[in-house]
Design a protein around this motif. Structure first.
Motif, PDB file in Angstrom:
ATOM      1  N   ASN A  95     116.154  50.497  48.795  1.00 47.64           N
ATOM      2  CA  ASN A  95     115.059  51.249  49.422  1.00 47.64           C
ATOM      3  C   ASN A  95     114.192  50.383  50.322  1.00 47.64           C
ATOM      4  O   ASN A  95     113.083  50.786  50.678  1.00 47.64           O
ATOM      5  CB  ASN A  95     114.187  51.900  48.350  1.00 47.64           C
ATOM      6  N   ILE A  96     114.668  49.186  50.689  1.00 46.74           N
ATOM      7  CA  ILE A  96     113.803  48.266  51.441  1.00 46.74           C
ATOM      8  C   ILE A  96     113.451  48.829  52.816  1.00 46.74           C
ATOM      9  O   ILE A  96     112.336  48.614  53.310  1.00 46.74           O
ATOM     10  CB  ILE A  96     114.482  46.883  51.566  1.00 46.74           C
ATOM     11  N   ARG A  97     114.328  49.580  53.427  1.00 49.42           N
ATOM     12  CA  ARG A  97     114.025  50.138  54.749  1.00 49.42           C
ATOM     13  C   ARG A  97     112.903  51.179  54.661  1.00 49.42           C
ATOM     14  O   ARG A  97     111.996  51.193  55.498  1.00 49.42           O
ATOM     15  CB  ARG A  97     115.284  50.764  55.353  1.00 49.42           C
ATOM     16  N   ASN A  98     112.962  52.016  53.651  1.00 45.31           N
ATOM     17  CA  ASN A  98     111.896  53.007  53.486  1.00 45.31           C
ATOM     18  C   ASN A  98     110.574  52.356  53.110  1.00 45.31           C
ATOM     19  O   ASN A  98     109.504  52.765  53.570  1.00 45.31           O
ATOM     20  CB  ASN A  98     112.303  54.022  52.420  1.00 45.31           C
ATOM     21  N   ILE A  99     110.635  51.335  52.255  1.00 46.79           N
ATOM     22  CA  ILE A  99     109.407  50.630  51.858  1.00 46.79           C
ATOM     23  C   ILE A  99     108.775  49.949  53.062  1.00 46.79           C
ATOM     24  O   ILE A  99     107.535  49.909  53.196  1.00 46.79           O
ATOM     25  CB  ILE A  99     109.728  49.615  50.754  1.00 46.79           C
ATOM     26  N   LEU A 100     109.597  49.412  53.958  1.00 48.47           N
ATOM     27  CA  LEU A 100     109.051  48.759  55.155  1.00 48.47           C
ATOM     28  C   LEU A 100     108.272  49.742  56.018  1.00 48.47           C
ATOM     29  O   LEU A 100     107.192  49.418  56.529  1.00 48.47           O
ATOM     30  CB  LEU A 100     110.193  48.132  55.956  1.00 48.47           C
ATOM     31  N   LYS A 101     108.793  50.946  56.184  1.00 45.47           N
ATOM     32  CA  LYS A 101     108.073  51.947  56.977  1.00 45.47           C
ATOM     33  C   LYS A 101     106.744  52.305  56.336  1.00 45.47           C
ATOM     34  O   LYS A 101     105.717  52.431  57.014  1.00 45.47           O
ATOM     35  CB  LYS A 101     108.940  53.195  57.126  1.00 45.47           C
ATOM     36  N   GLU A 102     106.747  52.459  55.019  1.00 41.07           N
ATOM     37  CA  GLU A 102     105.494  52.803  54.340  1.00 41.07           C
ATOM     38  C   GLU A 102     104.501  51.650  54.388  1.00 41.07           C
ATOM     39  O   GLU A 102     103.287  51.874  54.484  1.00 41.07           O
ATOM     40  CB  GLU A 102     105.795  53.180  52.887  1.00 41.07           C
ATOM     41  N   LEU A 103     104.995  50.423  54.320  1.00 39.13           N
ATOM     42  CA  LEU A 103     104.086  49.274  54.405  1.00 39.13           C
ATOM     43  C   LEU A 103     103.465  49.157  55.787  1.00 39.13           C
ATOM     44  O   LEU A 103     102.269  48.870  55.923  1.00 39.13           O
ATOM     45  CB  LEU A 103     104.849  47.988  54.077  1.00 39.13           C
ATOM     46  N   ILE A 104     104.277  49.360  56.819  1.00 39.95           N
ATOM     47  CA  ILE A 104     103.734  49.278  58.179  1.00 39.95           C
ATOM     48  C   ILE A 104     102.741  50.399  58.425  1.00 39.95           C
ATOM     49  O   ILE A 104     101.796  50.257  59.220  1.00 39.95           O
ATOM     50  CB  ILE A 104     104.889  49.307  59.199  1.00 39.95           C
ATOM     51  N   ALA A 105     102.911  51.514  57.728  1.00 42.06           N
ATOM     52  CA  ALA A 105     101.941  52.604  57.867  1.00 42.06           C
ATOM     53  C   ALA A 105     100.577  52.225  57.320  1.00 42.06           C
ATOM     54  O   ALA A 105      99.554  52.797  57.734  1.00 42.06           O
ATOM     55  CB  ALA A 105     102.459  53.855  57.158  1.00 42.06           C
ATOM     56  N   GLU A 106     100.527  51.260  56.367  1.00 46.06           N
ATOM     57  CA  GLU A 106      99.231  50.759  55.882  1.00 46.06           C
ATOM     58  C   GLU A 106      98.686  49.725  56.859  1.00 46.06           C
ATOM     59  O   GLU A 106      99.429  49.166  57.669  1.00 46.06           O
ATOM     60  CB  GLU A 106      99.404  50.140  54.492  1.00 46.06           C
ATOM     61  N   ASN A 107      97.385  49.465  56.748  1.00 46.74           N
ATOM     62  CA  ASN A 107      96.731  48.506  57.641  1.00 46.74           C
ATOM     63  C   ASN A 107      96.992  47.093  57.121  1.00 46.74           C
ATOM     64  O   ASN A 107      96.210  46.534  56.346  1.00 46.74           O
ATOM     65  CB  ASN A 107      95.229  48.778  57.715  1.00 46.74           C
ATOM     66  N   LEU A 108      98.121  46.505  57.545  1.00 47.54           N
ATOM     67  CA  LEU A 108      98.490  45.182  57.059  1.00 47.54           C
ATOM     68  C   LEU A 108      97.652  44.072  57.677  1.00 47.54           C
ATOM     69  O   LEU A 108      97.592  42.974  57.127  1.00 47.54           O
ATOM     70  CB  LEU A 108      99.971  44.922  57.338  1.00 47.54           C
ATOM     71  N   ILE A 109      97.040  44.345  58.823  1.00 47.61           N
ATOM     72  CA  ILE A 109      96.179  43.314  59.423  1.00 47.61           C
ATOM     73  C   ILE A 109      94.933  43.131  58.572  1.00 47.61           C
ATOM     74  O   ILE A 109      94.510  42.004  58.296  1.00 47.61           O
ATOM     75  CB  ILE A 109      95.823  43.701  60.866  1.00 47.61           C
ATOM     76  N   ARG A 110      94.335  44.231  58.139  1.00 50.94           N
ATOM     77  CA  ARG A 110      93.167  44.123  57.265  1.00 50.94           C
ATOM     78  C   ARG A 110      93.565  43.626  55.874  1.00 50.94           C
ATOM     79  O   ARG A 110      92.817  42.870  55.246  1.00 50.94           O
ATOM     80  CB  ARG A 110      92.485  45.488  57.156  1.00 50.94           C
ATOM     81  N   GLY A 111      94.726  44.071  55.385  1.00 53.70           N
ATOM     82  CA  GLY A 111      95.149  43.704  54.036  1.00 53.70           C
ATOM     83  C   GLY A 111      96.187  42.606  53.999  1.00 53.70           C
ATOM     84  O   GLY A 111      97.034  42.591  53.094  1.00 53.70           O
ATOM     85  N   ARG A 112      96.163  41.659  54.959  1.00 49.39           N
ATOM     86  CA  ARG A 112      97.175  40.599  54.959  1.00 49.39           C
ATOM     87  C   ARG A 112      97.027  39.680  53.754  1.00 49.39           C
ATOM     88  O   ARG A 112      98.019  39.194  53.207  1.00 49.39           O
ATOM     89  CB  ARG A 112      97.117  39.814  56.257  1.00 49.39           C
ATOM     90  N   GLY A 113      95.790  39.457  53.319  1.00 54.43           N
ATOM     91  CA  GLY A 113      95.586  38.663  52.101  1.00 54.43           C
ATOM     92  C   GLY A 113      96.124  39.378  50.872  1.00 54.43           C
ATOM     93  O   GLY A 113      96.731  38.764  49.986  1.00 54.43           O
ATOM     94  N   LEU A 114      95.895  40.684  50.815  1.00 51.07           N
ATOM     95  CA  LEU A 114      96.407  41.471  49.694  1.00 51.07           C
ATOM     96  C   LEU A 114      97.929  41.460  49.683  1.00 51.07           C
ATOM     97  O   LEU A 114      98.555  41.365  48.614  1.00 51.07           O
ATOM     98  CB  LEU A 114      95.894  42.912  49.798  1.00 51.07           C
ATOM     99  N   PHE A 115      98.548  41.554  50.865  1.00 50.37           N
ATOM    100  CA  PHE A 115     100.004  41.559  50.938  1.00 50.37           C
ATOM    101  C   PHE A 115     100.579  40.224  50.471  1.00 50.37           C
ATOM    102  O   PHE A 115     101.552  40.183  49.701  1.00 50.37           O
ATOM    103  CB  PHE A 115     100.433  41.851  52.373  1.00 50.37           C
ATOM    104  N   ALA A 116      99.989  39.120  50.932  1.00 49.00           N
ATOM    105  CA  ALA A 116     100.487  37.799  50.534  1.00 49.00           C
ATOM    106  C   ALA A 116     100.335  37.595  49.025  1.00 49.00           C
ATOM    107  O   ALA A 116     101.254  37.117  48.342  1.00 49.00           O
ATOM    108  CB  ALA A 116      99.743  36.707  51.300  1.00 49.00           C
ATOM    109  N   ARG A 117      99.178  37.977  48.469  1.00 50.17           N
ATOM    110  CA  ARG A 117      98.963  37.804  47.035  1.00 50.17           C
ATOM    111  C   ARG A 117      99.895  38.693  46.230  1.00 50.17           C
ATOM    112  O   ARG A 117     100.440  38.272  45.197  1.00 50.17           O
ATOM    113  CB  ARG A 117      97.502  38.117  46.692  1.00 50.17           C
TER     114      ARG A 117
END
Length: 704
Positions: free
Chosen positions: A174-196
């Motif tokens: 499901n990595i392709r679907n998860i990638l679309k959902e992740l990009i739909a979130e604000n990864l620039i604001r939550g880059r620290g959250l994503f890394a952690r």
């Protein structure tokens, strides 16, 4: 043990007792016993009376005691009952007062909410107590001011929960679907959250490290800052674990780093620096960590930098030769050497399901393991209000649409292209249906392969040649496929270690049944003889014996020998071996005398067939053929050829004499022919003169 000694009764009782003394002693004993019994009965009566008095006194005392206890219990029960009644009454009054207080607080809170129209959450790092997602979404919808701190905090909590949930759910399917959902979130604001979240999930599930690395690799192509931040934090975590000698954390961190190197998110220099650091002062733990790291990214390092890779293994070899490490770790080093020998089979750099990024699209971060100015940007993990919240959200919305919109366009383009292809295919199918002259041809030769397989299995599974022939004749062969049977029979014969008469009898049976098989075996003979130099010696011997059997049994016509031309220029070593084995087998089968009779048959057709084997055109070729058959032990076949070679000068002279006589006759005839021609020419000249004189006379008469 000592044996027991029997003691006499006299000794046991202190001397020799007679019967009278014993009787006196018994009477004394009975008297004493009766007196003692009387005393005991008197004592018992006295004791019984005293015991009865005592028992009566104890019963009276116990009765008084129990009566007092019953009175005390009744008093205590009355007092406890009164206490419980008083407590229940007080509790009822307290519940009424608390209910009234709660109602007052609720009404006051509703009034405050109606006045201020905002929700106050408890202050804290994570946003306060747990709020269910549906409740949080409802609260966010109720807030009207989208730029308020409370709304931003709720959006931050929702972003954190969404990123954590998506990262925890990712796998290869499901990595392709998860990638679309992740990009739909604000990864620039939550880059620290994503890394952690990635680091925590990888630490909890090291078996899914390659999946997390594939996820980071794709995100890194769209947002390189996220990949750089994650790589920086991993390097800092490695440093802390290395200083503390925390082996479990080191194993997990190095595994993550290895897969990031495989995905080209991190440069290979980081991997080489890490290995040199671990092997600089080798210990059991550092060697174990280095071996685990090398298993994960060894295939990629071997392809990218083989020289540095060789240096690492030289260091491993030196550590192994020193012998200062534990036996278990030595076996681990030997295991990684064996893995290198097999080119890291079973440990690919990137599996096919996670190869999602093109090599040119990846952004590789060249961060050194020894850099001192590395900032983990820990402030990105904590909520902080953004004064330009709405503007930043709109900017990310455009970025998200540009990324996901390109994917949609690609999908639409592929779908439209597939539709156009389908339309073209349908049009071609309609054209094919309209044109009845076109027919489908199978160019894959599937049917031919299946036929060869069936023939092979039938030949190899039969007990004798009769059974094989019976089964092969049952196979339905289309016109022209008979040659495949001949080819397969010859191939099976050539593959045997020694020649089996089974194949010769089977070929003979088919040649006797149908002349078509004779023609195909004749073609096979020509094909094998022209390419005889390609066969091994064993195959060559089997093929020669097979055809010798067919010729010896007259299953194959002797016109086949016409393809052989036995001269020094026209033969090779392989073809000469083939001819040698062929004629030796024929002589064994027919006998030398009978074979010689067959070869010297005056029939013109037979002489034409063996004319190339026993050449008579040139003395050199004749001598070569005689020497060849003499060397293989079949000189008896060359008797007529030897006679011809002996009489060849006389034959040449006889041929030359008729030629000279014919020359003389031709010269005489030419001279005789020349004389009449001269007389005729003179006659013609005289005739012409007379004619000319006659013409002149006639002219003179006319003038007169």
């Amino acid at each position: 043990m000592a044996a027991a000694v029997a003691v006499p009764a006299s000794d046991r009782y202190g001397g020799d007792l007679n019967h009278g003394a014993r009787e006196e002693r018994r009477e004394d004993y009975d008297e004493r016993r009766s007196k003692r019994k009387g005393r005991d009965e008197d004592g018992d009566r006295g004791r019984r009376s005293s015991d009865q008095d005592k028992r009566r006194r104890d019963d009276a005392r116990d009765e008084d005691r129990w009566r007092g206890r019953d009175e005390d219990a009744s008093r205590r029960e009355d007092s406890s009952r009164r206490g419980r009644d008083e407590d229940s009454s007080r509790r009822g009054r307290g519940e009424d007062s608390s209910r009234r207080g709660r109602d007052e607080d609720a009404s006051k809170r509703r009034d405050d909410d109606a006045k201020e129209e905002k929700i106050v959450l408890p202050a804290g790092r994570s946003g306060g107590t747990y709020i269910p997602p549906f409740k949080l979404a409802q609260m966010m919808r109720d807030v009207k001011d989208k730029t308020s701190v409370e709304y931003q905090r709720m959006a931050w909590d929702a972003l954190r929960k969404s990123i954590n949930g998506l990262v925890n759910k990712v796998n290869t399917s499901n990595i392709r679907n998860i990638l679309k959902e992740l990009i739909a979130e604000n990864l620039i604001r939550g880059r620290g959250l994503f890394a952690r979240s990635c680091m925590k999930s990888q630490m909890a599930s090291p078996a899914f490290t390659h999946v997390f690395a594939g996820l980071v690799a794709v995100i890194n192509t769209k947002f390189p800052a996220l990949g750089g931040l994650l790589l920086t934090r991993i390097i800092l975590q490695f440093r802390r674990a290395f200083k503390r000698n925390d082996k479990p954390v080191l194993l997990a961190v190095t595994k993550f780093l290895a897969h990031l190197v495989n995905q080209r998110v991190a440069h290979e220099v980081i991997a080489l620096e890490l290995l040199m650091l671990l092997l600089e002062n080798p210990t059991d733990d550092s060697i174990e960590v280095a071996v685990g790291f090398l298993k994960e990214c060894g295939a990629y390092l071997l392809e990218i930098s083989p020289k540095c890779f060789q240096m690492i293994f030289d260091r491993f070899r030196a550590v192994l030769h020193e012998g200062e490490i534990d036996k278990r770790v030595q076996f681990m080093i030997e295991g990684v050497f064996a893995l290198r020998k097999s080119n890291f089979q079973g440990h690919p750099a990137i599996i096919s399901e996670l190869d999602l990024v093109e090599e040119g699209d990846q952004e590789t971060h060249q961060i050194s393991l020894l850099d001192k100015d590395l900032d983990p940007e820990s402030r990105l993990d904590i909520f902080a209000p953004d004064p330009d919240y709405l503007e930043n959200e709109k900017k990310y919305e455009t970025i998200k649409n540009s990324i996901l919109g390109d994917e949609k366009e690609e999908k639409d383009g592929s779908a439209s292209g597939s539709e156009e292809e389908d339309d073209e295919d349908e049009g071609e199918e309609e054209e094919d249906e309209d044109d009845p002259s076109q027919s489908i041809q199978d160019l894959t030769e599937t049917n031919l392969v299946n036929l060869r397989r069936t023939i092979y299995l039938t030949i190899m599974s039969s007990v004798d040649f009769e059974e094989a022939g019976h089964k092969l004749l049952k196979i339905k062969l289309e016109p022209g496929q008979e040659k495949e049977l001949c080819i397969m029979l010859l191939e099976c014969c050539s593959q045997e270690r020694t020649y089996l008469r089974y194949y010769g009898l089977l070929g003979q049976r088919f040649c006797m049944i149908n002349q078509v098989f004779q023609q195909h075996f004749d073609e096979c003979f020509l094909g094998q003889y022209t390419t005889i130099h390609r066969l091994e010696t064993n195959k060559l011997r089997n093929v020669a014996k097979f055809f010798a059997h067919l010729l010896g049994t007259d299953a194959l016509p002797w016109t086949t020998l016409e393809y052989i031309n036995l001269t020094e220029e026209a033969t090779t070593s392989s073809s000469r071996i083939f001819i040698k084995i062929l004629f030796q087998e024929l002589s064994e089968h027919l006998g030398l005398q009978k074979l010689n009779e067959r070869l010297t048959d005056p029939d013109e057709q037979m002489q034409r067939n063996v004319g190339g084997i026993f050449p008579r055109d040139n003395p050199k070729n004749t001598r070569f053929a005689i020497n060849f058959f003499t060397s293989i032990g079949l000189g008896g076949l060359t008797d007529s050829l030897r006679e011809y070679l002996k009489n060849m000068p006389r034959f040449i002279m006889e041929q030359q004499k008729p030629v000279e006589s014919s020359d003389d006759e031709s010269s005489d005839s030419e001279s005789s022919l020349s004389e009449p021609s001269s007389s005729s020419s003179s006659e013609s000249e005289s005739e012409s003169d007379s004619d000319s004189s006659g013409d002149e006379r006639s002219k003179k008469r006319r003038k007169k």
